[in-house]
Design a protein around this motif. Structure first.
Motif, PDB file in Angstrom:
ATOM      1  N   ARG A 114      23.838   3.520  46.860  1.00 44.50           N
ATOM      2  CA  ARG A 114      25.118   2.897  46.513  1.00 44.50           C
ATOM      3  C   ARG A 114      26.132   3.852  45.882  1.00 44.50           C
ATOM      4  O   ARG A 114      27.277   3.466  45.666  1.00 44.50           O
ATOM      5  CB  ARG A 114      24.875   1.750  45.532  1.00 44.50           C
ATOM      6  CG  ARG A 114      24.005   0.634  46.072  1.00 44.50           C
ATOM      7  CD  ARG A 114      23.722  -0.395  44.991  1.00 44.50           C
ATOM      8  NE  ARG A 114      22.925  -1.520  45.484  1.00 44.50           N
ATOM      9  CZ  ARG A 114      22.478  -2.503  44.713  1.00 44.50           C
ATOM     10  NH1 ARG A 114      22.747  -2.499  43.421  1.00 44.50           N
ATOM     11  NH2 ARG A 114      21.764  -3.487  45.234  1.00 44.50           N
ATOM     12  N   ARG A 115      25.740   5.075  45.571  1.00 46.92           N
ATOM     13  CA  ARG A 115      26.606   5.971  44.814  1.00 46.92           C
ATOM     14  C   ARG A 115      27.948   6.196  45.501  1.00 46.92           C
ATOM     15  O   ARG A 115      28.069   6.150  46.721  1.00 46.92           O
ATOM     16  CB  ARG A 115      25.891   7.300  44.538  1.00 46.92           C
ATOM     17  CG  ARG A 115      26.105   8.429  45.539  1.00 46.92           C
ATOM     18  CD  ARG A 115      25.537   8.207  46.916  1.00 46.92           C
ATOM     19  NE  ARG A 115      25.665   9.341  47.807  1.00 46.92           N
ATOM     20  CZ  ARG A 115      26.756   9.675  48.474  1.00 46.92           C
ATOM     21  NH1 ARG A 115      27.856   8.996  48.323  1.00 46.92           N
ATOM     22  NH2 ARG A 115      26.761  10.712  49.292  1.00 46.92           N
ATOM     23  N   THR A 116      28.967   6.422  44.668  1.00 46.62           N
ATOM     24  CA  THR A 116      30.297   6.751  45.172  1.00 46.62           C
ATOM     25  C   THR A 116      30.546   8.234  44.919  1.00 46.62           C
ATOM     26  O   THR A 116      29.775   8.898  44.211  1.00 46.62           O
ATOM     27  CB  THR A 116      31.373   5.931  44.446  1.00 46.62           C
ATOM     28  OG1 THR A 116      31.386   6.307  43.048  1.00 46.62           O
ATOM     29  CG2 THR A 116      31.097   4.433  44.564  1.00 46.62           C
ATOM     30  N   GLU A 117      31.638   8.734  45.448  1.00 49.19           N
ATOM     31  CA  GLU A 117      31.985  10.131  45.189  1.00 49.19           C
ATOM     32  C   GLU A 117      32.303  10.341  43.714  1.00 49.19           C
ATOM     33  O   GLU A 117      32.001  11.401  43.145  1.00 49.19           O
ATOM     34  CB  GLU A 117      33.180  10.544  46.052  1.00 49.19           C
ATOM     35  CG  GLU A 117      32.851  10.672  47.533  1.00 49.19           C
ATOM     36  CD  GLU A 117      31.719  11.672  47.788  1.00 49.19           C
ATOM     37  OE1 GLU A 117      31.740  12.772  47.187  1.00 49.19           O
ATOM     38  OE2 GLU A 117      30.812  11.350  48.574  1.00 49.19           O
TER      39      GLU A 117
END
Length: 231
Positions: free
Chosen positions: A117-120
């Motif tokens: 699920r990580r974002t930049e």
């Protein structure tokens, strides 16, 4: 036979309503953690209620752990979350091994979620914290090293995107820090500790859930080894 009796409608007492009003001031951030809230006489005037009502409401919030009454000084906001207060009390009365095991379970699971699920923005934050941790490690100031390590793992869990999991973990990480303090690492172990953190971030960046959970598990094992040495 039809029951034609209606149960009476219960209306919350004035003090209970005031508890909700003051709780909203805390949870919304209008009264931030650490703030000394207005004194009783000012609350009475501003809210248009009796002193007894104010005292009952403040007492309830102190009991819930949201407020802290300091004799001769005033009443301060202790935490913005009732769960935070309850979990801290529970963790502080639990065996250290139980707290560590629960934190380990949360870290492993959250690391897998973070990978998917990580974002930049999450990755930028994790890489920044890694750089900060490595720079801090050179100072040999254990309190600072422990603090940045805690923030790193909180950021990993936050990247899971699960707000409830993040809140529970934040409380446990604080409890662990209070219980065991900083971990003293031999130089070789410190290098392995740093490498595992790098690999964890790489796995999260690559969206490798299995790899992220493996790295998290290895970090926990290394931490447990370090804490065992300090007993």
């Amino acid at each position: 036979m039809k029951n034609d009796l209606d149960a009476p409608r219960r209306v919350a007492s004035l003090s209970a309503q005031l508890v909700d009003t003051l709780r909203e001031q805390i949870t919304s951030g209008a009264w931030p953690v650490g703030m000394r809230i207005p004194p009783e006489h000012e609350l009475v005037k501003r809210l248009g209620v009796g002193r007894t009502t104010v005292r009952e409401a403040l007492g309830a919030l102190v009991h819930l752990g949201l407020l802290e009454a300091r004799k001769g000084d005033g009443t301060y906001v202790r935490t913005s979350s009732e769960m935070h207060s309850v979990l801290m009390r529970r963790a502080n009365t639990s065996r250290r091994s139980d707290v560590l095991e629960l934190r380990a379970v949360l870290e492993e699971y959250a690391s897998g979620l973070a990978a998917s699920r990580r974002t930049e923005d999450d990755l930028d934050r994790l890489r920044h914290l890694l750089d900060e941790a490595e720079a801090t490690a050179d100072t040999a100031e254990m309190a600072a090293i422990a603090e940045i390590d805690t923030r790193f793992h909180q950021a990993v869990v936050s990247a899971s995107g699960n707000a409830l999991l993040t809140e529970v973990y934040d409380v446990l990480s604080i409890a662990v820090t209070e219980q065991i303090g900083a971990t003293l690492w031999p130089s070789a172990t410190a290098a392995e500790h740093s490498l595992l953190h790098r690999r964890l971030v790489e796995a999260i960046a690559a969206q490798d859930e299995v790899g992220a959970r493996y790295c998290a598990t290895e970090i926990v094992k290394l931490t447990e080894t370090g804490t065992e040495r300090q007993k």
